[in-house]
Design an enzyme around this catalytic site. Structure first.
Site, PDB file in Angstrom:
ATOM      1  CG  ASN A 209       1.107 -15.099 -25.051  1.00 17.63           C
ATOM      2  OD1 ASN A 209       1.598 -14.716 -23.994  1.00 17.63           O
ATOM      3  ND2 ASN A 209      -0.114 -15.614 -25.124  1.00 17.63           N
ATOM      4  CG  ASP A 278      -6.702 -15.632 -29.996  1.00 14.25           C
ATOM      5  OD1 ASP A 278      -7.450 -15.456 -29.010  1.00 14.25           O
ATOM      6  OD2 ASP A 278      -6.030 -14.723 -30.510  1.00 14.25           O
ATOM      7  CE  LYS A 288      12.822 -33.537 -30.051  1.00 14.39           C
ATOM      8  NZ  LYS A 288      14.262 -33.528 -29.725  1.00 14.39           N
ATOM      9  CG  PHE A 322      -5.910  -5.955 -20.076  1.00 14.95           C
ATOM     10  CD1 PHE A 322      -4.754  -5.201 -19.993  1.00 14.95           C
ATOM     11  CD2 PHE A 322      -6.732  -6.021 -18.953  1.00 14.95           C
ATOM     12  CE1 PHE A 322      -4.404  -4.532 -18.825  1.00 14.95           C
ATOM     13  CE2 PHE A 322      -6.406  -5.365 -17.781  1.00 14.95           C
ATOM     14  CZ  PHE A 322      -5.237  -4.619 -17.720  1.00 14.95           C
ATOM     15  CE  LYS A 336     -10.466  -8.677 -26.120  1.00 16.74           C
ATOM     16  NZ  LYS A 336      -8.984  -8.827 -25.986  1.00 16.74           N
ATOM     17  CE  LYS A 340     -13.537 -11.255 -27.522  1.00 15.85           C
ATOM     18  NZ  LYS A 340     -12.167 -11.768 -27.361  1.00 15.85           N
TER      19      LYS A 340
END
Length: 404
Positions: A209, A278, A288, A322, A336, A340
């Protein structure tokens, strides 16, 4: 917190040097022992006599003006300072400090100093945003220097833009905050995660990301500045770790999970700023993957949710997560937080300009079980991190700060 502290006030040659008189006066009124060092250029904007009168100490300019034969002045000053404040800090003075130059009393003293350094830049907006200046400030920050961000307003060049020296009262407030926070987390262990994770598809490709790790690294730096014993679990990031921090490098979400779980039992505060994948490829190919057609379908499987796992296992730890969102920020953040079992959630809308991944600025809302705790406007990630650690420390103190 400032009373009795020995502070070197370095004034360099910009038009904002005139504010140095007000800053010197406010520090002296707060009880600080202020020793002013000026560059020759600064003395063209404001006279040394003014600063000597306000500080009640000799003003130092020339490295070779040794008045006490018993000491070497710049070494003596560096050894006895609790803090050095450079305000205003010009582009030239920042460049000299970043590159280890020492050609006058101030730069020589800065090079010999082991105490913290607080820098308040002031310059034209184009100079402030120049890549060379940005790189020099980042280099200094990586070494532990602190910054008071310039304000936006009328500049001497006529522009109305960022680059104006922070107001003297704001600089004094930053100094007071630093002294108040210095050592407040002494004896506490803080665990911070930062950066993105890498989920391998084959030897040459992976899923990741946009996380740069800058926010997490800044949090680790702020916690260290408060006296904590800090461990930074870092995923993919090009950031330079702050000095004096234990760094554990990880690649995948599974690697990060293992590292975090090893450190977790003996930790007092966990700030999970990393952007963990995730999902990961269900199959990791040893060779490859070759092109076989117009489309390639990948099967992905869930990774372990590290924050949720910590929430299930926490005993005495204060857990901070976060949440990077693009819509319904408050609703998703509070959900969240509850799911959590976090103590605080730091949420931001990464669809907004200047907020979120890769940049040097952030704007966040901090939520607790009671709802919105604080809303921090757009500011540097280092300033955001400092404000966050203050909130976290307050939250820890409010529940006793001990292990139950």
């Amino acid at each position: 917190m400032i009373a009795g502290k020995r502070i070197i006030l370095g004034i360099t040659g910009g038009i904002a040097a005139y504010k140095g008189a007000a800053l010197c006066s406010k520090l002296a009124q707060a009880g600080a022992d202020v020793h002013v060092m000026m560059t020759e250029s600064a003395a063209k904007f404001i006279t040394p006599l003014t600063l000597q009168t306000l500080s009640r100490n000799p003003v130092l300019i020339d490295t070779f003006d040794e008045r006490d034969p018993a000491v070497v002045t710049h070494i003596h000053q560096a050894d006895h300072a609790d803090l050095i404040v450079v305000a205003p800090a010009t582009a030239n003075s920042i460049a000299k400090l970043a590159n280890g130059m020492a050609d006058d009393m101030l730069s020589t003293t800065l090079l010999a100093a082991t105490c913290p350094i607080l820098i308040a830049p002031a310059m034209n907006v184009h100079m402030y945003e120049h890549p060379a200046v940005v790189e020099n400030m980042e280099r200094l920050a990586a070494r532990g220097a602190m910054f008071v961000e310039p304000g936006t307003g009328q500049l001497a060049c006529g522009y109305v833009a960022k680059g104006r020296l922070a107001e003297p009262e704001d600089i004094v407030a930053a100094i007071g905050t630093w002294f108040a926070g210095n050592g407040i987390l002494q004896g506490k262990r803080v665990l911070v995660t930062a950066g993105g994770t890498i989920e391998r598809l084959d030897p040459v490709r992976f899923l990741t990301n946009d996380s740069s790790g800058k926010m997490g690294f800044a949090v680790a730096e702020a916690a260290k500045r408060m006296g904590a014993d800090v461990t930074l679990v870092a995923g993919r990031s090009s950031e330079t770790p702050p000095a004096g921090i234990k760094v554990i490098r990880t690649a995948s979400a599974a690697d990060m999970l293992d590292a975090v779980m090893r450190e977790f039992p003996d930790t007092d505060i966990v700030v999970k700023a990393a952007a963990v994948a995730d999902y990961r490829p269900a199959t990791v190919h040893e060779q490859k993957v070759k092109k076989t057609g117009e489309k390639l379908v990948l099967e992905l499987e869930r990774t372990t949710d590290i924050l949720a796992a910590l929430g299930e296992r926490k005993t005495h730890q204060l857990l901070v997560g976060f949440a990077a969102e693009t819509e319904n920020v408050e609703r998703y953040a509070l959900d969240k937080l509850k799911r959590k079992n976090c103590d605080l959630i730091v949420a931001n809308d990464v669809s907004k300009e200047g907020v979120g991944f890769n940049g040097d600025t952030n704007a966040v809302d901090v939520y607790g079980p009671e709802g919105l705790v604080s809303s921090l406007p757009l500011m540097s990630k280092r300033e955001t991190a400092s404000r966050l650690m203050e909130l976290i420390t307050d939250r820890l103190s409010s529940r006793g700060g001990d292990r139950s």
